[in-house]
Design an enzyme around this catalytic site. Sequence first.
Site, PDB file in Angstrom:
ATOM      1  N   GLU A 195      30.087   0.285  40.371  1.00 59.44           N
ATOM      2  CA  GLU A 195      30.617   1.120  41.428  1.00 59.44           C
ATOM      3  C   GLU A 195      29.311   2.038  42.214  1.00 59.44           C
ATOM      4  O   GLU A 195      28.443   2.443  41.304  1.00 59.44           O
ATOM      5  CB  GLU A 195      31.623   2.053  40.948  1.00 59.44           C
ATOM      6  CG  GLU A 195      32.073   2.935  42.151  1.00 59.44           C
ATOM      7  CD  GLU A 195      33.645   3.639  41.879  1.00 59.44           C
ATOM      8  OE1 GLU A 195      34.419   3.000  40.889  1.00 59.44           O
ATOM      9  OE2 GLU A 195      33.841   4.452  42.511  1.00 59.44           O
ATOM     10  N   GLU A 319      41.226  11.493  42.632  1.00 57.51           N
ATOM     11  CA  GLU A 319      41.063  10.303  43.240  1.00 57.51           C
ATOM     12  C   GLU A 319      41.941   9.005  42.532  1.00 57.51           C
ATOM     13  O   GLU A 319      41.741   8.079  42.294  1.00 57.51           O
ATOM     14  CB  GLU A 319      39.725   9.643  43.381  1.00 57.51           C
ATOM     15  CG  GLU A 319      38.815  10.670  44.372  1.00 57.51           C
ATOM     16  CD  GLU A 319      37.321  10.114  44.706  1.00 57.51           C
ATOM     17  OE1 GLU A 319      36.775   9.272  43.775  1.00 57.51           O
ATOM     18  OE2 GLU A 319      37.059  10.284  45.618  1.00 57.51           O
ATOM     19  N   ASP A 392      30.802  16.213  48.052  1.00 55.08           N
ATOM     20  CA  ASP A 392      30.397  14.857  47.638  1.00 55.08           C
ATOM     21  C   ASP A 392      29.003  14.191  47.898  1.00 55.08           C
ATOM     22  O   ASP A 392      28.876  13.514  48.573  1.00 55.08           O
ATOM     23  CB  ASP A 392      31.624  13.885  47.699  1.00 55.08           C
ATOM     24  CG  ASP A 392      31.480  12.547  47.172  1.00 55.08           C
ATOM     25  OD1 ASP A 392      30.849  12.565  46.029  1.00 55.08           O
ATOM     26  OD2 ASP A 392      31.828  11.673  47.417  1.00 55.08           O
ATOM     27  N   GLU A 420      24.382   5.972  47.503  1.00 52.60           N
ATOM     28  CA  GLU A 420      25.764   5.849  48.112  1.00 52.60           C
ATOM     29  C   GLU A 420      25.647   6.330  49.614  1.00 52.60           C
ATOM     30  O   GLU A 420      26.394   5.740  50.495  1.00 52.60           O
ATOM     31  CB  GLU A 420      26.658   6.603  47.083  1.00 52.60           C
ATOM     32  CG  GLU A 420      28.122   6.549  47.896  1.00 52.60           C
ATOM     33  CD  GLU A 420      29.288   7.152  47.156  1.00 52.60           C
ATOM     34  OE1 GLU A 420      28.918   7.885  45.945  1.00 52.60           O
ATOM     35  OE2 GLU A 420      30.353   7.380  47.701  1.00 52.60           O
TER      36      GLU A 420
END
Length: 731
Positions: A195, A319, A392, A420
């Site tokens: 991920e 989440e 985040d 990310e």
Amino acid sequence: MAETQLDFNMKRTSLTYLLLLLFWLSPFALFAEDGYRAWLRYEKVSNEQLLESYRSHIQSVYIKGTSPTLQAIKSELEKGLGGLLAADVHFNSAIQDGSLLVGTADELSSFFGNELEPLLQKINQEGYVIKSLQVDGKNVTVVTGKTDIGVLYGTFAFLRNLQTHKDISSLEVAEAPKIENRILNHWDNLNRLVERGYAGLSLWDWGTLPDYRDPRYTDYARLNSSMGINGTVLNNVNADPRILQDDFIEKIAVLADIFRPYGIQVYISVNFQSPMEVGNLETADPLDPDVRKWWADKASEIYDRIPDFGGFLVKADSEGEPGPFKYNRTHAEGANMLAEAVEPHGGLLIWRAFVYSPEQYDRFREAYDEFVPQDGDFNDNVLLQVKNGPIDFQPREPFSPLFGALPNTNTMLELQITQEYFGFNTHLAYQGPLFTEALNLDTYAKGEGSTVANVISGEVFDYEHTGIAGVVNLGTDRNWTGHPFVQSSWYAFGRLAWNHSLSSEEIAEEWLKMTFTNNPDFVEPVKEIMQESREAGVNYRSPLGLTHLYAQGHHYGPAPWTSDLPRPDWTAVYYHKADEDGIGFDRTETGSNAIEQYNEPLETQFSDPETTPEDYLLWFHNVSWDYEMDSGRTLWNELVHKYYKGVETVRWMQDEWNSIEGLIDKERFEKVKALLSIQEKDAVIWRNSCVLYFQSLSDKPIPEQYEKPEHDLEYYKELEKTRYIPAPRYY
Ligand code: BDP
């Protein structure tokens, strides 16, 4: 010196050179600079004078002890000194001039009596001492510590001196880490997709474990240990319950065996519903006696096989991940159940604070509102892992107000190494400046100087345990990280975890010298590129405190127009709140009042746009497009200026990089050059998308001096839908 005493056997050295030459002529040489060796390249010291001096100071190695860690040290010295000094390393059982003495202080004490005592007093169990001194009239260098792991860290530090061309003639160093648990977090799924990974498949080949011990596992341990990383969470926080099955425990045990000599403990992420998924229980209620027993038994099973197992990491009620809420239990009740399971074995339970509830309010506030009332409810072996910012891992966030608000809960920091939000494996974005910024922000929890770093190292509150975690994307790509420069962020994380007072600049310099060359004509300009790269990334994406303007899901490109998603806080418009009057999220009293979560004087400072640092302006305030900025420009013009500056910086990075052509190997030069060109195109897309979109609301012109966007807004909106995203789907 008699030939038998020669520590670097010249005959064998000539043979080594011949073999090296043959190697370079062979097809394998093609892989020579693929980045695999990262910062442990150990190339021959290029400066002849220095090389001679090193050779005279390290004529032989006297190493005491036979533990697996001492064997790892020996093998590292063989590789390191062998490469750096371009000679075979002679291990000698007698002390002579130019001996390098390596071993624990206990083992070596007969040589130097109490002489090292003052230095040894400065270190803890993981620390090391390096000192040049005389033993029986012989000039020697000693690398020691209280444990063999300390000696291993000292060995890497000693080699680092040579790798970075430092003088080693009169060393006197005593270093020890301030943070107890320095942990990597892998977001690796059991199907080996990572991920937010972008660097190939997971390093952990579950299909061939436990039978096959890929040598890469050892290189992984060496690289991490060289910085002092002492823990690794193997699997994704979005955890697959199967990780707790017996067959996986066997596989994990083999990894733990490989990492143990390098001082690295393994941890796993666990799924809160595991008792139901793996254990066939009917509930996962943390207060149910059967559930508690199931976890305690599972922990015992793991510790039987892995006595130094680190513990569990948990993402709960976040989440979509399961957690204690389903049973009307608190985070503390959930965490404590697991903490009690690992406690008898000395394990830790790391609970993540990255939570946001299905009910909608300012997501900024949520973790604080949730956890502060539970301060003091968590067991002593629980650590609460908090992301650096309140939302985040955005290119810039103010610090999470949880740091400095939990005097009775061990609080650790989570940073993100994987890019990310920084262009995956295609953009150069050294995270050192972001990490040091996050560590050095002052929480004012106990007056000035209560920085995040001082909070997490337990200096502000008296924490039982301390820790820092870095979410990393290491994968099967030969260079581990995809973009060669993501390695530098991995390195920066490790070095700062060991010593948070280092500057991002000195870390960049160290990394460049070890990873590429000591040539200042290369190091100086590229260090500047690295130092500017994070700010460039902020500027072309989300300057002045804007946040989360990403296309949903993949987080690569821009989509500031996103407005229609299942949750408002997944949309960009929720975060920027731009309309014809102005832009920004009001978090003052007239808005969500999230600023009340900060200690004074920050609350007062952030309550007024005039006293809010401009980097955070739109995090805390909704201001008019005509608001006057420090530069004298209006907010609109400043915003445009920043977006254009971001692109200009990338173009400058390209020029600087081109200027070092020929100073390093062609392979890595060409790769970075190509990636910078992708970055430039992406930066233009970011800038044009955002400027044109905000212009559609502000209705103000883009000042004359700037190049006009090539296309109109509709084009960029369409592009978002059709564009190829350079990353695999990981689920
Ligand atoms: C977000 C990522 C998501 C992670 C989540 C987390 O987009 O993939 O699962 O954080 O930290 O940034 O749990």
